[in-house]
Design a protein around this motif. Structure first.
Motif, PDB file in Angstrom:
ATOM      1  N   ILE A 241       0.838  -1.205   0.000  1.00  0.00           N
ATOM      2  CA  ILE A 241       0.000   0.000   0.000  1.00  0.00           C
ATOM      3  C   ILE A 241       0.868   1.248   0.000  1.00  0.00           C
ATOM      4  O   ILE A 241       0.595   2.217  -0.713  1.00  0.00           O
ATOM      5  CB  ILE A 241      -0.967  -0.020   1.199  1.00  0.00           C
ATOM      6  CG1 ILE A 241      -2.001  -1.134   1.013  1.00  0.00           C
ATOM      7  CG2 ILE A 241      -1.652   1.323   1.373  1.00  0.00           C
ATOM      8  CD1 ILE A 241      -2.870  -1.375   2.214  1.00  0.00           C
ATOM      9  N   LYS A 242       1.961   1.218   0.783  1.00  0.00           N
ATOM     10  CA  LYS A 242       2.867   2.355   0.831  1.00  0.00           C
ATOM     11  C   LYS A 242       3.495   2.616  -0.535  1.00  0.00           C
ATOM     12  O   LYS A 242       3.550   3.758  -0.998  1.00  0.00           O
ATOM     13  CB  LYS A 242       3.955   2.113   1.873  1.00  0.00           C
ATOM     14  CG  LYS A 242       4.963   3.242   1.994  1.00  0.00           C
ATOM     15  CD  LYS A 242       6.037   2.914   2.988  1.00  0.00           C
ATOM     16  CE  LYS A 242       6.875   1.803   2.412  1.00  0.00           C
ATOM     17  NZ  LYS A 242       8.041   1.456   3.179  1.00  0.00           N
ATOM     18  N   GLU A 243       3.933   1.559  -1.212  1.00  0.00           N
ATOM     19  CA  GLU A 243       4.518   1.706  -2.542  1.00  0.00           C
ATOM     20  C   GLU A 243       3.486   2.214  -3.544  1.00  0.00           C
ATOM     21  O   GLU A 243       3.804   3.016  -4.420  1.00  0.00           O
ATOM     22  CB  GLU A 243       5.115   0.381  -3.019  1.00  0.00           C
ATOM     23  CG  GLU A 243       6.345  -0.039  -2.269  1.00  0.00           C
ATOM     24  CD  GLU A 243       7.520   0.892  -2.514  1.00  0.00           C
ATOM     25  OE1 GLU A 243       7.657   1.409  -3.634  1.00  0.00           O
ATOM     26  OE2 GLU A 243       8.282   1.112  -1.569  1.00  0.00           O
ATOM     27  N   LEU A 244       2.240   1.751  -3.406  1.00  0.00           N
ATOM     28  CA  LEU A 244       1.175   2.210  -4.294  1.00  0.00           C
ATOM     29  C   LEU A 244       0.925   3.704  -4.111  1.00  0.00           C
ATOM     30  O   LEU A 244       0.806   4.453  -5.092  1.00  0.00           O
ATOM     31  CB  LEU A 244      -0.106   1.416  -4.028  1.00  0.00           C
ATOM     32  CG  LEU A 244      -1.321   1.776  -4.875  1.00  0.00           C
ATOM     33  CD1 LEU A 244      -1.053   1.434  -6.326  1.00  0.00           C
ATOM     34  CD2 LEU A 244      -2.537   1.043  -4.372  1.00  0.00           C
ATOM     35  N   VAL A 245       0.869   4.156  -2.870  1.00  0.00           N
ATOM     36  CA  VAL A 245       0.641   5.578  -2.599  1.00  0.00           C
ATOM     37  C   VAL A 245       1.808   6.414  -3.121  1.00  0.00           C
ATOM     38  O   VAL A 245       1.612   7.458  -3.748  1.00  0.00           O
ATOM     39  CB  VAL A 245       0.414   5.811  -1.083  1.00  0.00           C
ATOM     40  CG1 VAL A 245       0.453   7.289  -0.747  1.00  0.00           C
ATOM     41  CG2 VAL A 245      -0.910   5.210  -0.653  1.00  0.00           C
ATOM     42  N   LEU A 246       3.032   5.948  -2.877  1.00  0.00           N
ATOM     43  CA  LEU A 246       4.195   6.690  -3.366  1.00  0.00           C
ATOM     44  C   LEU A 246       4.228   6.741  -4.894  1.00  0.00           C
ATOM     45  O   LEU A 246       4.599   7.751  -5.484  1.00  0.00           O
ATOM     46  CB  LEU A 246       5.486   6.080  -2.823  1.00  0.00           C
ATOM     47  CG  LEU A 246       5.742   6.281  -1.331  1.00  0.00           C
ATOM     48  CD1 LEU A 246       7.003   5.558  -0.907  1.00  0.00           C
ATOM     49  CD2 LEU A 246       5.826   7.746  -0.978  1.00  0.00           C
ATOM     50  N   GLY A 247       3.821   5.661  -5.544  1.00  0.00           N
ATOM     51  CA  GLY A 247       3.740   5.653  -7.004  1.00  0.00           C
ATOM     52  C   GLY A 247       2.691   6.625  -7.525  1.00  0.00           C
ATOM     53  O   GLY A 247       2.911   7.312  -8.519  1.00  0.00           O
ATOM     54  N   CYS A 248       1.544   6.674  -6.846  1.00  0.00           N
ATOM     55  CA  CYS A 248       0.495   7.617  -7.251  1.00  0.00           C
ATOM     56  C   CYS A 248       0.942   9.062  -7.047  1.00  0.00           C
ATOM     57  O   CYS A 248       0.685   9.916  -7.900  1.00  0.00           O
ATOM     58  CB  CYS A 248      -0.793   7.354  -6.472  1.00  0.00           C
ATOM     59  SG  CYS A 248      -1.619   5.836  -6.950  1.00  0.00           S
ATOM     60  N   VAL A 249       1.609   9.332  -5.936  1.00  0.00           N
ATOM     61  CA  VAL A 249       2.107  10.689  -5.682  1.00  0.00           C
ATOM     62  C   VAL A 249       3.120  11.073  -6.751  1.00  0.00           C
ATOM     63  O   VAL A 249       3.104  12.190  -7.270  1.00  0.00           O
ATOM     64  CB  VAL A 249       2.719  10.796  -4.264  1.00  0.00           C
ATOM     65  CG1 VAL A 249       3.499  12.080  -4.090  1.00  0.00           C
ATOM     66  CG2 VAL A 249       1.622  10.708  -3.219  1.00  0.00           C
ATOM     67  N   GLY A 250       3.992  10.143  -7.119  1.00  0.00           N
ATOM     68  CA  GLY A 250       4.960  10.412  -8.180  1.00  0.00           C
ATOM     69  C   GLY A 250       4.291  10.660  -9.517  1.00  0.00           C
ATOM     70  O   GLY A 250       4.692  11.550 -10.272  1.00  0.00           O
ATOM     71  N   GLY A 251       3.252   9.895  -9.831  1.00  0.00           N
ATOM     72  CA  GLY A 251       2.511  10.095 -11.079  1.00  0.00           C
ATOM     73  C   GLY A 251       1.814  11.441 -11.127  1.00  0.00           C
ATOM     74  O   GLY A 251       1.840  12.131 -12.151  1.00  0.00           O
TER      75      GLY A 251
END
Length: 124
Positions: free
Chosen positions: A63-73
């Motif tokens: 979940i943390k990686e998913l959130v960080l990926g979305c923030v980066g996108g």
């Protein structure tokens, strides 16, 4: 009135084509982000003496990686939007629009760099 319409020409010729290219690039960025790789890598790992804690922490990490990926996108989107606004403001000699665009660019850069910043701080 017909002459007025002929005189007015768009200032940013090719603006929609550049936006379309930016959208394709952002779509590709979201498809190749790290959360998908993290899900594939974590699926095969398991131990015989597992108490269930590892599964929970693995889920939280995903979940943390998913959130960080979305923030980066979203950061890439803000970065492209700010650069586009800066070009429009520069061509119109509008300093207010230029300053707002620079704020978007800086915000986008910070959002893209959030995973690296968290790793430097030791949070991630």
């Amino acid at each position: 009135m017909h002459k007025e319409l002929e005189v007015m020409k768009p200032r940013c010729k090719g603006l929609w084509e550049r936006c379309r290219v930016a959208a394709v690039v952002l779509y590709y960025r979201l498809l190749t982000s790290t959360p998908i790789r993290a899900l594939a890598a974590e699926k095969g790992k398991s131990t015989a003496t597992d108490t269930g804690v590892k599964e929970v922490t693995d889920g939280i990490d995903v979940i943390k990686e998913l959130v960080l990926g979305c923030v980066g996108g979203v950061g890439v989107i803000f970065l492209a939007w700010g650069l586009l606004d800066f070009g429009t403001g520069y061509s119109a000699h509008d300093t207010t629009q230029q300053s707002q665009a620079i704020k978007k660019v800086i915000g986008g850069l910070i959002m893209v760099a959030v995973p690296a910043i968290l790793k430097l701080l030791g949070v991630s």
